[in-house]
Write a protein that holds these residues in place. Sequence first.
Motif, PDB file in Angstrom:
ATOM      1  N   GLU A  16       0.852  -1.182   0.000  1.00 46.78           N
ATOM      2  CA  GLU A  16       0.000   0.000   0.000  1.00 46.78           C
ATOM      3  C   GLU A  16       0.887   1.231   0.000  1.00 46.78           C
ATOM      4  N   VAL A  17       0.590   2.181  -0.866  1.00 47.66           N
ATOM      5  CA  VAL A  17       1.358   3.406  -0.964  1.00 47.66           C
ATOM      6  C   VAL A  17       0.442   4.556  -0.609  1.00 47.66           C
ATOM      7  N   THR A  18       0.856   5.387   0.337  1.00 51.63           N
ATOM      8  CA  THR A  18       0.080   6.559   0.692  1.00 51.63           C
ATOM      9  C   THR A  18       0.786   7.769   0.131  1.00 51.63           C
ATOM     10  N   VAL A  19       0.013   8.654  -0.531  1.00 51.64           N
ATOM     11  CA  VAL A  19       0.596   9.839  -1.129  1.00 51.64           C
ATOM     12  C   VAL A  19      -0.102  11.067  -0.593  1.00 51.64           C
ATOM     13  N   GLY A  20       0.583  12.181  -0.640  1.00 47.53           N
ATOM     14  CA  GLY A  20      -0.022  13.434  -0.221  1.00 47.53           C
ATOM     15  C   GLY A  20       0.797  14.093   0.871  1.00 47.53           C
ATOM     16  N   VAL A  21       0.321  15.195   1.343  1.00 44.43           N
ATOM     17  CA  VAL A  21       0.993  15.969   2.367  1.00 44.43           C
ATOM     18  C   VAL A  21       0.749  15.327   3.720  1.00 44.43           C
ATOM     19  N   GLU A  22       1.806  15.160   4.501  1.00 46.04           N
ATOM     20  CA  GLU A  22       1.659  14.592   5.827  1.00 46.04           C
ATOM     21  C   GLU A  22       1.993  15.656   6.858  1.00 46.04           C
ATOM     22  N   SER A  23       1.047  15.954   7.706  1.00 41.92           N
ATOM     23  CA  SER A  23       1.251  16.897   8.797  1.00 41.92           C
ATOM     24  C   SER A  23       0.178  16.662   9.832  1.00 41.92           C
ATOM     25  N   ALA A  24       0.259  17.337  10.938  1.00 40.59           N
ATOM     26  CA  ALA A  24      -0.752  17.201  11.977  1.00 40.59           C
ATOM     27  C   ALA A  24      -2.122  17.614  11.465  1.00 40.59           C
ATOM     28  N   ALA A  25      -2.170  18.615  10.589  1.00 39.47           N
ATOM     29  CA  ALA A  25      -3.444  19.098  10.054  1.00 39.47           C
ATOM     30  C   ALA A  25      -4.097  18.056   9.153  1.00 39.47           C
ATOM     31  N   VAL A  26      -3.296  17.225   8.506  1.00 39.95           N
ATOM     32  CA  VAL A  26      -3.833  16.237   7.577  1.00 39.95           C
ATOM     33  C   VAL A  26      -4.177  14.940   8.303  1.00 39.95           C
ATOM     34  N   ALA A  27      -3.723  14.780   9.527  1.00 36.47           N
ATOM     35  CA  ALA A  27      -3.916  13.538  10.256  1.00 36.47           C
ATOM     36  C   ALA A  27      -5.384  13.119  10.320  1.00 36.47           C
ATOM     37  N   ALA A  28      -6.311  14.056  10.392  1.00 39.21           N
ATOM     38  CA  ALA A  28      -7.731  13.739  10.487  1.00 39.21           C
ATOM     39  C   ALA A  28      -8.353  13.456   9.129  1.00 39.21           C
ATOM     40  N   VAL A  29      -7.636  13.674   8.054  1.00 40.79           N
ATOM     41  CA  VAL A  29      -8.144  13.460   6.698  1.00 40.79           C
ATOM     42  C   VAL A  29      -8.086  11.966   6.394  1.00 40.79           C
ATOM     43  N   ARG A  30      -9.184  11.427   5.889  1.00 42.44           N
ATOM     44  CA  ARG A  30      -9.252   9.997   5.570  1.00 42.44           C
ATOM     45  C   ARG A  30      -8.617   9.717   4.209  1.00 42.44           C
ATOM     46  N   SER A  31      -7.931   8.585   4.102  1.00 41.67           N
ATOM     47  CA  SER A  31      -7.325   8.164   2.831  1.00 41.67           C
ATOM     48  C   SER A  31      -8.173   7.081   2.188  1.00 41.67           C
ATOM     49  N   TYR A  32      -8.199   7.091   0.861  1.00 40.47           N
ATOM     50  CA  TYR A  32      -9.002   6.167   0.073  1.00 40.47           C
ATOM     51  C   TYR A  32      -8.134   5.529  -1.008  1.00 40.47           C
ATOM     52  N   PRO A  33      -8.399   4.255  -1.362  1.00 40.29           N
ATOM     53  CA  PRO A  33      -7.595   3.591  -2.390  1.00 40.29           C
ATOM     54  C   PRO A  33      -7.975   4.008  -3.811  1.00 40.29           C
ATOM     55  N   VAL A  34      -6.954   4.107  -4.657  1.00 40.91           N
ATOM     56  CA  VAL A  34      -7.147   4.309  -6.090  1.00 40.91           C
ATOM     57  C   VAL A  34      -7.526   2.944  -6.668  1.00 40.91           C
ATOM     58  N   ALA A  35      -8.334   2.921  -7.715  1.00 40.12           N
ATOM     59  CA  ALA A  35      -8.782   1.673  -8.331  1.00 40.12           C
ATOM     60  C   ALA A  35      -7.594   0.761  -8.646  1.00 40.12           C
ATOM     61  N   PRO A  36      -7.703  -0.510  -8.296  1.00 41.33           N
ATOM     62  CA  PRO A  36      -6.622  -1.459  -8.580  1.00 41.33           C
ATOM     63  C   PRO A  36      -6.287  -1.499 -10.072  1.00 41.33           C
ATOM     64  N   GLY A  37      -4.990  -1.565 -10.366  1.00 32.79           N
ATOM     65  CA  GLY A  37      -4.541  -1.664 -11.746  1.00 32.79           C
ATOM     66  C   GLY A  37      -4.458  -0.344 -12.480  1.00 32.79           C
ATOM     67  N   HIS A  38      -4.623   0.777 -11.759  1.00 26.85           N
ATOM     68  CA  HIS A  38      -4.594   2.092 -12.401  1.00 26.85           C
ATOM     69  C   HIS A  38      -3.513   2.974 -11.794  1.00 26.85           C
ATOM     70  N   ARG A  39      -2.734   3.588 -12.666  1.00 18.49           N
ATOM     71  CA  ARG A  39      -1.788   4.635 -12.272  1.00 18.49           C
ATOM     72  C   ARG A  39      -2.491   5.934 -12.617  1.00 18.49           C
ATOM     73  N   LEU A  40      -2.867   6.686 -11.625  1.00 27.02           N
ATOM     74  CA  LEU A  40      -3.754   7.832 -11.786  1.00 27.02           C
ATOM     75  C   LEU A  40      -3.002   9.143 -11.951  1.00 27.02           C
ATOM     76  N   ASN A  41      -3.415   9.928 -12.943  1.00 28.18           N
ATOM     77  CA  ASN A  41      -2.834  11.257 -13.140  1.00 28.18           C
ATOM     78  C   ASN A  41      -3.304  12.208 -12.057  1.00 28.18           C
ATOM     79  N   VAL A  42      -2.365  12.980 -11.512  1.00 23.95           N
ATOM     80  CA  VAL A  42      -2.675  14.040 -10.558  1.00 23.95           C
ATOM     81  C   VAL A  42      -2.553  15.340 -11.330  1.00 23.95           C
ATOM     82  N   ARG A  43      -3.586  16.158 -11.271  1.00 22.40           N
ATOM     83  CA  ARG A  43      -3.625  17.398 -12.056  1.00 22.40           C
ATOM     84  C   ARG A  43      -3.590  18.620 -11.155  1.00 22.40           C
ATOM     85  N   SER A  44      -3.243  19.748 -11.730  1.00 20.63           N
ATOM     86  CA  SER A  44      -3.102  20.999 -10.969  1.00 20.63           C
ATOM     87  C   SER A  44      -4.440  21.638 -10.633  1.00 20.63           C
TER      88      SER A  44
END
Length: 110
Positions: A16-44
Amino acid sequence: MAVDHVGEVGEVGEAEVTVGVESAAVAAVRSYPVAPGHRLNVRSGPGTNYIIVRTLPLGAKVPISCQRPGTTVTGPYGTSNIWDNIGNGEYVSDAYVLTGSDGYVAPRCG
């Protein structure tokens, strides 16, 4: 109909790979899985017309801090115009994220 992913691959392993900003403020933010078999584009921004800032690896999980409407995208989890903010200036289509809902699961971005 826009599709915002890089490619499909076979079964995803247990890692499992977790991506994104890690800080105390983000600690309460829930993480969700990307669809299996997909490398997802992150856009601006919340749409396929925004530049790709990076691509998530297979097996990624994303923290959703807020959501906003944007380009409609069809993916493994249906068709949606909801875009998930996963970091500062980083958005992914909710159609590729397993949130368990067809609607908003986080506050709207301001």
